[in-house]
Design a protein around this motif. Sequence first.
Motif, mmCIF file in Angstrom:
data_model
loop_
_atom_site.group_PDB
_atom_site.id
_atom_site.type_symbol
_atom_site.label_atom_id
_atom_site.label_comp_id
_atom_site.label_asym_id
_atom_site.label_seq_id
_atom_site.Cartn_x
_atom_site.Cartn_y
_atom_site.Cartn_z
ATOM 1 N N PHE A 1 0.833 -1.201 0.000
ATOM 2 C CA PHE A 1 0.000 0.000 0.000
ATOM 3 C C PHE A 1 0.872 1.258 0.000
ATOM 4 O O PHE A 1 0.574 2.232 -0.694
ATOM 5 C CB PHE A 1 -0.921 -0.012 1.219
ATOM 6 C CG PHE A 1 -1.761 -1.259 1.317
ATOM 7 C CD1 PHE A 1 -2.795 -1.482 0.429
ATOM 8 C CD2 PHE A 1 -1.506 -2.216 2.283
ATOM 9 C CE1 PHE A 1 -3.576 -2.626 0.502
ATOM 10 C CE2 PHE A 1 -2.274 -3.370 2.372
ATOM 11 C CZ PHE A 1 -3.308 -3.573 1.477
ATOM 12 N N ARG A 2 1.947 1.232 0.781
ATOM 13 C CA ARG A 2 2.853 2.374 0.827
ATOM 14 C C ARG A 2 3.562 2.562 -0.513
ATOM 15 O O ARG A 2 3.678 3.683 -1.023
ATOM 16 C CB ARG A 2 3.879 2.157 1.947
ATOM 17 C CG ARG A 2 4.869 3.307 2.119
ATOM 18 C CD ARG A 2 5.761 3.112 3.335
ATOM 19 N NE ARG A 2 6.523 1.878 3.266
ATOM 20 C CZ ARG A 2 6.226 0.768 3.945
ATOM 21 N NH1 ARG A 2 5.173 0.746 4.750
ATOM 22 N NH2 ARG A 2 6.971 -0.308 3.832
ATOM 23 N N ARG B 1 1.146 9.847 -4.866
ATOM 24 C CA ARG B 1 0.146 10.300 -3.898
ATOM 25 C C ARG B 1 0.737 10.620 -2.523
ATOM 26 O O ARG B 1 -0.010 10.838 -1.576
ATOM 27 C CB ARG B 1 -0.965 9.253 -3.776
ATOM 28 C CG ARG B 1 -1.799 9.110 -5.033
ATOM 29 C CD ARG B 1 -3.032 8.258 -4.843
ATOM 30 N NE ARG B 1 -2.711 6.853 -4.782
ATOM 31 C CZ ARG B 1 -2.981 6.059 -3.754
ATOM 32 N NH1 ARG B 1 -3.552 6.551 -2.678
ATOM 33 N NH2 ARG B 1 -2.668 4.774 -3.787
ATOM 34 N N LEU B 2 2.069 10.652 -2.416
ATOM 35 C CA LEU B 2 2.698 11.012 -1.152
ATOM 36 C C LEU B 2 3.091 12.487 -1.172
ATOM 37 O O LEU B 2 3.597 12.997 -2.167
ATOM 38 C CB LEU B 2 3.949 10.157 -0.913
ATOM 39 C CG LEU B 2 3.721 8.678 -0.619
ATOM 40 C CD1 LEU B 2 5.064 7.958 -0.451
ATOM 41 C CD2 LEU B 2 2.870 8.481 0.633
ATOM 42 N N ALA C 1 5.377 17.309 3.452
ATOM 43 C CA ALA C 1 4.710 17.024 4.722
ATOM 44 C C ALA C 1 5.396 15.865 5.452
ATOM 45 O O ALA C 1 5.551 15.886 6.677
ATOM 46 C CB ALA C 1 3.234 16.700 4.476
ATOM 47 N N ARG C 2 5.834 14.858 4.694
ATOM 48 C CA ARG C 2 6.535 13.722 5.308
ATOM 49 C C ARG C 2 7.843 14.189 5.965
ATOM 50 O O ARG C 2 8.157 13.782 7.085
ATOM 51 C CB ARG C 2 6.847 12.658 4.253
ATOM 52 C CG ARG C 2 5.675 11.811 3.843
ATOM 53 C CD ARG C 2 6.053 10.863 2.718
ATOM 54 N NE ARG C 2 7.116 9.949 3.107
ATOM 55 C CZ ARG C 2 6.931 8.814 3.796
ATOM 56 N NH1 ARG C 2 5.715 8.476 4.176
ATOM 57 N NH2 ARG C 2 7.951 8.025 4.098
ATOM 58 N N ALA D 1 -0.874 8.558 7.220
ATOM 59 C CA ALA D 1 -0.619 9.187 5.928
ATOM 60 C C ALA D 1 -0.091 8.171 4.919
ATOM 61 O O ALA D 1 -0.450 8.214 3.736
ATOM 62 C CB ALA D 1 0.389 10.331 6.085
ATOM 63 N N GLU D 2 0.761 7.234 5.370
ATOM 64 C CA GLU D 2 1.288 6.207 4.474
ATOM 65 C C GLU D 2 0.206 5.251 4.007
ATOM 66 O O GLU D 2 0.296 4.693 2.898
ATOM 67 C CB GLU D 2 2.375 5.395 5.178
ATOM 68 C CG GLU D 2 3.728 6.075 5.245
ATOM 69 C CD GLU D 2 4.803 5.151 5.755
ATOM 70 O OE1 GLU D 2 4.482 4.027 6.205
ATOM 71 O OE2 GLU D 2 5.981 5.516 5.689
ATOM 72 N N LEU D 3 -0.789 5.034 4.842
ATOM 73 C CA LEU D 3 -1.815 4.032 4.551
ATOM 74 C C LEU D 3 -3.181 4.664 4.332
ATOM 75 O O LEU D 3 -4.207 4.035 4.587
ATOM 76 C CB LEU D 3 -1.879 3.000 5.695
ATOM 77 C CG LEU D 3 -0.588 2.199 5.916
ATOM 78 C CD1 LEU D 3 -0.771 1.220 7.080
ATOM 79 C CD2 LEU D 3 -0.201 1.444 4.648
#
Length: 221
Positions: free
Chosen positions: A173-174, A182-183, A187-188, A217-219
């Motif tokens: 998923f990540r 989509r990341l 923000a990360r 956020a990752e999932l």
Amino acid sequence: MIFTSKKSDDSTIVELLASSLRRDIAFGTLLPDQKLKINELRTRYGGSNHSMRETLRILSTEGLVEATAQRGFRVTSATEDDVRDIQLVRVEVEKVALARAIALGDVAWEGRVMAAHHALQKAESMAATDPDDLVALEWDEACRAFSYALLQACDSPRLIDLHRKFFDQSRRFRLAQMREGRLDWTARRLRQKGLLDAVLSRNETDALRLLQEDVEAELRH
């Protein structure tokens, strides 16, 4: 000695097979719910019937593969409910482990966390600009290393084992989010720096909040 050597060789083959299948499940080469037939897998990955069955048994205990009623195997499903459940378990397990690590961790642990964070930032910079498969694998391993470093001082092998299991289940998923753009890399970076600062200052409240935000956020499903 002969039997010991043979056992070691078999274990090495199974480890290599398991690593290859984990990677292909994570990248979607082996699709959710896809049936896994021993002969077809041997043609693609090699190994004997015994080693491939042992590989699938291991992946089954890790939650990446499921045994079917007909005594075969298939890749586990990847529905929104699956993502939601993995997210729930990861958050709860990792928050417990991180709280213990903050309470028990020493200066050497802080150094390992800082080193893992530095490596992750380098990997994230590459992944944000050139997300090919090799870079994606390196980024995924850097994510794993940072996550593990944060929890390493929790003094609970069982918590660490649960973390490893559900971190592996979340990989596809990540990676899908990363490869589909989509990341939010900015923000990360800010969230991970905040998490590092909170851990080093032993601010448990902020650290647990930022950890939960990072997993969610990752999932995001």
